[in-house]
Design a protein around this motif. Sequence first.
Motif, PDB file in Angstrom:
ATOM      1  N   MET A  72       0.466  -1.164   0.068  1.00  0.00           N
ATOM      2  CA  MET A  72       0.584   0.089   0.359  1.00  0.00           C
ATOM      3  C   MET A  72       0.679   1.270  -0.150  1.00  0.00           C
ATOM      4  O   MET A  72       2.135   1.364   0.972  1.00  0.00           O
ATOM      5  CB  MET A  72      -1.176  -0.185   1.126  1.00  0.00           C
ATOM      6  CG  MET A  72      -1.920  -0.670   1.326  1.00  0.00           C
ATOM      7  SD  MET A  72      -3.356  -1.046   0.739  1.00  0.00           S
ATOM      8  CE  MET A  72      -4.476  -0.426   1.054  1.00  0.00           C
ATOM      9  N   THR A  73       0.246   2.281  -0.738  1.00  0.00           N
ATOM     10  CA  THR A  73       1.619   3.470  -1.302  1.00  0.00           C
ATOM     11  C   THR A  73       0.689   4.452  -0.094  1.00  0.00           C
ATOM     12  O   THR A  73      -0.462   4.595   0.312  1.00  0.00           O
ATOM     13  CB  THR A  73       1.118   4.017  -2.230  1.00  0.00           C
ATOM     14  OG1 THR A  73       1.374   3.291  -3.334  1.00  0.00           O
ATOM     15  CG2 THR A  73       1.509   5.401  -3.038  1.00  0.00           C
ATOM     16  N   THR A  74       1.528   5.590   0.776  1.00  0.00           N
ATOM     17  CA  THR A  74       1.708   6.071   2.063  1.00  0.00           C
ATOM     18  C   THR A  74       1.151   6.965   0.644  1.00  0.00           C
ATOM     19  O   THR A  74       2.643   7.569  -0.100  1.00  0.00           O
ATOM     20  CB  THR A  74       1.938   6.003   3.039  1.00  0.00           C
ATOM     21  OG1 THR A  74       1.649   4.817   3.470  1.00  0.00           O
ATOM     22  CG2 THR A  74       1.620   7.273   3.878  1.00  0.00           C
ATOM     23  N   PHE A  75       0.521   8.438   1.100  1.00  0.00           N
ATOM     24  CA  PHE A  75       0.953   9.858   0.263  1.00  0.00           C
ATOM     25  C   PHE A  75       0.817  10.671   1.255  1.00  0.00           C
ATOM     26  O   PHE A  75       0.590  10.632   1.672  1.00  0.00           O
ATOM     27  CB  PHE A  75      -0.632   9.847  -0.573  1.00  0.00           C
ATOM     28  CG  PHE A  75      -0.983   8.900  -1.485  1.00  0.00           C
ATOM     29  CD1 PHE A  75      -0.273   9.035  -2.734  1.00  0.00           C
ATOM     30  CD2 PHE A  75      -2.342   8.105  -1.656  1.00  0.00           C
ATOM     31  CE1 PHE A  75      -0.857   7.800  -3.591  1.00  0.00           C
ATOM     32  CE2 PHE A  75      -3.101   7.819  -2.179  1.00  0.00           C
ATOM     33  CZ  PHE A  75      -2.092   7.393  -3.444  1.00  0.00           C
ATOM     34  N   LYS A  76       1.867  11.710   0.671  1.00  0.00           N
ATOM     35  CA  LYS A  76       2.291  12.570   1.590  1.00  0.00           C
ATOM     36  C   LYS A  76       2.357  13.963   0.549  1.00  0.00           C
ATOM     37  O   LYS A  76       1.516  15.279   0.903  1.00  0.00           O
ATOM     38  CB  LYS A  76       4.210  12.924   1.647  1.00  0.00           C
ATOM     39  CG  LYS A  76       4.127  11.790   1.951  1.00  0.00           C
ATOM     40  CD  LYS A  76       6.166  11.561   2.056  1.00  0.00           C
ATOM     41  CE  LYS A  76       6.568  10.657   2.963  1.00  0.00           C
ATOM     42  NZ  LYS A  76       8.073  10.894   2.928  1.00  0.00           N
ATOM     43  N   ARG A  77       2.306  13.952  -0.690  1.00  0.00           N
ATOM     44  CA  ARG A  77       1.542  15.238  -2.079  1.00  0.00           C
ATOM     45  C   ARG A  77       0.607  14.578  -3.172  1.00  0.00           C
ATOM     46  O   ARG A  77       1.085  13.680  -3.465  1.00  0.00           O
ATOM     47  CB  ARG A  77       3.030  15.857  -2.610  1.00  0.00           C
ATOM     48  CG  ARG A  77       3.792  15.761  -1.320  1.00  0.00           C
ATOM     49  CD  ARG A  77       4.559  17.463  -2.150  1.00  0.00           C
ATOM     50  NE  ARG A  77       5.658  18.038  -1.350  1.00  0.00           N
ATOM     51  CZ  ARG A  77       6.541  19.008  -1.418  1.00  0.00           C
ATOM     52  NH1 ARG A  77       6.876  18.628  -2.674  1.00  0.00           N
ATOM     53  NH2 ARG A  77       6.950  19.905  -0.949  1.00  0.00           N
ATOM     54  N   ILE A 133      -5.391   2.093 -15.125  1.00  0.00           N
ATOM     55  CA  ILE A 133      -3.498   2.694 -14.883  1.00  0.00           C
ATOM     56  C   ILE A 133      -5.380   4.488 -14.517  1.00  0.00           C
ATOM     57  O   ILE A 133      -5.026   4.880 -13.614  1.00  0.00           O
ATOM     58  CB  ILE A 133      -3.523   3.746 -16.531  1.00  0.00           C
ATOM     59  CG1 ILE A 133      -2.178   2.162 -16.584  1.00  0.00           C
ATOM     60  CG2 ILE A 133      -2.676   4.620 -15.023  1.00  0.00           C
ATOM     61  CD1 ILE A 133      -1.877   3.128 -17.731  1.00  0.00           C
ATOM     62  N   LEU A 134      -6.544   4.363 -15.400  1.00  0.00           N
ATOM     63  CA  LEU A 134      -7.233   5.025 -14.708  1.00  0.00           C
ATOM     64  C   LEU A 134      -8.360   4.147 -13.142  1.00  0.00           C
ATOM     65  O   LEU A 134      -9.029   3.944 -13.701  1.00  0.00           O
ATOM     66  CB  LEU A 134      -8.102   5.539 -15.567  1.00  0.00           C
ATOM     67  CG  LEU A 134      -9.147   6.821 -15.820  1.00  0.00           C
ATOM     68  CD1 LEU A 134      -7.936   7.859 -15.162  1.00  0.00           C
ATOM     69  CD2 LEU A 134     -10.421   7.335 -16.539  1.00  0.00           C
ATOM     70  N   VAL A 135      -8.003   5.217 -12.490  1.00  0.00           N
ATOM     71  CA  VAL A 135      -9.322   4.690 -10.647  1.00  0.00           C
ATOM     72  C   VAL A 135     -10.094   5.827 -10.482  1.00  0.00           C
ATOM     73  O   VAL A 135     -10.200   6.456  -9.993  1.00  0.00           O
ATOM     74  CB  VAL A 135      -7.610   4.657  -9.285  1.00  0.00           C
ATOM     75  CG1 VAL A 135      -8.414   4.168  -8.255  1.00  0.00           C
ATOM     76  CG2 VAL A 135      -6.209   3.559  -9.703  1.00  0.00           C
ATOM     77  N   ALA A 176      -8.072   3.012  -3.754  1.00  0.00           N
ATOM     78  CA  ALA A 176      -7.614   1.861  -4.639  1.00  0.00           C
ATOM     79  C   ALA A 176      -6.566   2.233  -4.846  1.00  0.00           C
ATOM     80  O   ALA A 176      -5.507   1.915  -5.881  1.00  0.00           O
ATOM     81  CB  ALA A 176      -8.859   2.476  -5.929  1.00  0.00           C
ATOM     82  N   MET A 177      -6.497   3.831  -4.831  1.00  0.00           N
ATOM     83  CA  MET A 177      -5.168   4.627  -5.592  1.00  0.00           C
ATOM     84  C   MET A 177      -3.655   3.852  -4.637  1.00  0.00           C
ATOM     85  O   MET A 177      -2.745   4.006  -4.890  1.00  0.00           O
ATOM     86  CB  MET A 177      -5.283   6.085  -5.231  1.00  0.00           C
ATOM     87  CG  MET A 177      -5.991   6.680  -6.816  1.00  0.00           C
ATOM     88  SD  MET A 177      -6.119   8.022  -6.105  1.00  0.00           S
ATOM     89  CE  MET A 177      -4.446   9.462  -6.124  1.00  0.00           C
ATOM     90  N   ALA A 178      -4.084   3.978  -3.189  1.00  0.00           N
ATOM     91  CA  ALA A 178      -3.437   2.965  -2.105  1.00  0.00           C
ATOM     92  C   ALA A 178      -2.571   1.954  -2.611  1.00  0.00           C
ATOM     93  O   ALA A 178      -1.532   1.070  -2.340  1.00  0.00           O
ATOM     94  CB  ALA A 178      -3.479   3.607  -1.119  1.00  0.00           C
ATOM     95  N   ALA A 179      -3.560   1.028  -3.515  1.00  0.00           N
ATOM     96  CA  ALA A 179      -3.578   0.034  -3.636  1.00  0.00           C
ATOM     97  C   ALA A 179      -3.065  -0.605  -4.918  1.00  0.00           C
ATOM     98  O   ALA A 179      -3.189  -1.458  -5.301  1.00  0.00           O
ATOM     99  CB  ALA A 179      -4.851  -1.153  -3.296  1.00  0.00           C
ATOM    100  N   TYR A 180      -2.999   0.931  -5.722  1.00  0.00           N
ATOM    101  CA  TYR A 180      -2.356   0.607  -7.221  1.00  0.00           C
ATOM    102  C   TYR A 180      -0.907  -0.107  -7.407  1.00  0.00           C
ATOM    103  O   TYR A 180      -0.304   1.006  -6.805  1.00  0.00           O
ATOM    104  CB  TYR A 180      -2.226   2.080  -7.462  1.00  0.00           C
ATOM    105  CG  TYR A 180      -1.739   2.057  -9.383  1.00  0.00           C
ATOM    106  CD1 TYR A 180      -2.531   1.959 -10.859  1.00  0.00           C
ATOM    107  CD2 TYR A 180      -0.919   2.300  -9.617  1.00  0.00           C
ATOM    108  CE1 TYR A 180      -1.999   1.848 -11.597  1.00  0.00           C
ATOM    109  CE2 TYR A 180      -0.040   2.948 -10.778  1.00  0.00           C
ATOM    110  CZ  TYR A 180      -0.983   2.129 -11.817  1.00  0.00           C
ATOM    111  OH  TYR A 180      -0.392   2.576 -13.440  1.00  0.00           O
ATOM    112  N   GLU A 181      -1.508  -0.821  -8.195  1.00  0.00           N
ATOM    113  CA  GLU A 181       0.325  -1.998  -8.535  1.00  0.00           C
ATOM    114  C   GLU A 181       0.642  -1.057 -10.125  1.00  0.00           C
ATOM    115  O   GLU A 181      -0.036  -1.559 -10.958  1.00  0.00           O
ATOM    116  CB  GLU A 181      -0.151  -3.494  -8.924  1.00  0.00           C
ATOM    117  CG  GLU A 181      -0.492  -3.913  -7.421  1.00  0.00           C
ATOM    118  CD  GLU A 181       0.831  -4.521  -6.396  1.00  0.00           C
ATOM    119  OE1 GLU A 181       2.147  -4.206  -6.971  1.00  0.00           O
ATOM    120  OE2 GLU A 181       0.409  -4.879  -5.567  1.00  0.00           O
TER     121      GLU A 181
END
Length: 196
Positions: free
Chosen positions: A1-6, A165-167, A178-183
């Motif tokens: 899972m991605t963690t978003f800073k910006r 690509i388009l979520v 969904a964006m955090a789980a994007y592969e």
Amino acid sequence: MTTFKRLAVYCGSATPADPIYMETARLVGTELATRGITVVYGGGKVGLMGMIADSALAAGGEVIGIIPEALVDAEVAHRGLTELHVVPDMHSRKALFTTLSDGFVTLPGGVGTMDELWEAVSWAQLGYHQKPVGLLNAGGFYDQLIGFNRHMIEVGFIRPAHAGILVARDTLDGLLDAMAAYEPHETIFAMKVGRL
């Protein structure tokens, strides 16, 4: 899972009559700030753009604006941001969005918003970045665009490797999850000519 800073937030500078759009911008700005995610956006003080910035700032968040010189001269720049980058043109603006952000969230908007969205998708397909490109379908605003994207996939203009690509989601929570789980996908730059 991605963690978003910006996250780059693409949206319109208009103020439509239907209050759902400004309310969506307010909720997104507030929620991103609450989550500790810096908003990177177009640097304007009007319409959805201004609402995103003002709501994020009011919630204690950081907001980075990126605006072309011509729009600063037209006096639409938001002067109360954490940072305001003035760039020569739209190309420089979109390149800096990509450099500064961990992903992209697209709210309702017009031609400029579509330009930003599709360039983010195109650059992801090619391999200039592998960051998630999100579409918040507030009030069904993007139903037809989502259908057209599906049509491009079905016809074969979007390769199977790039179909995800388009979520797109109807809620911000669902979209961010969904964006955090994007592969990341295989890029065009990595493909051999026989597979293009």
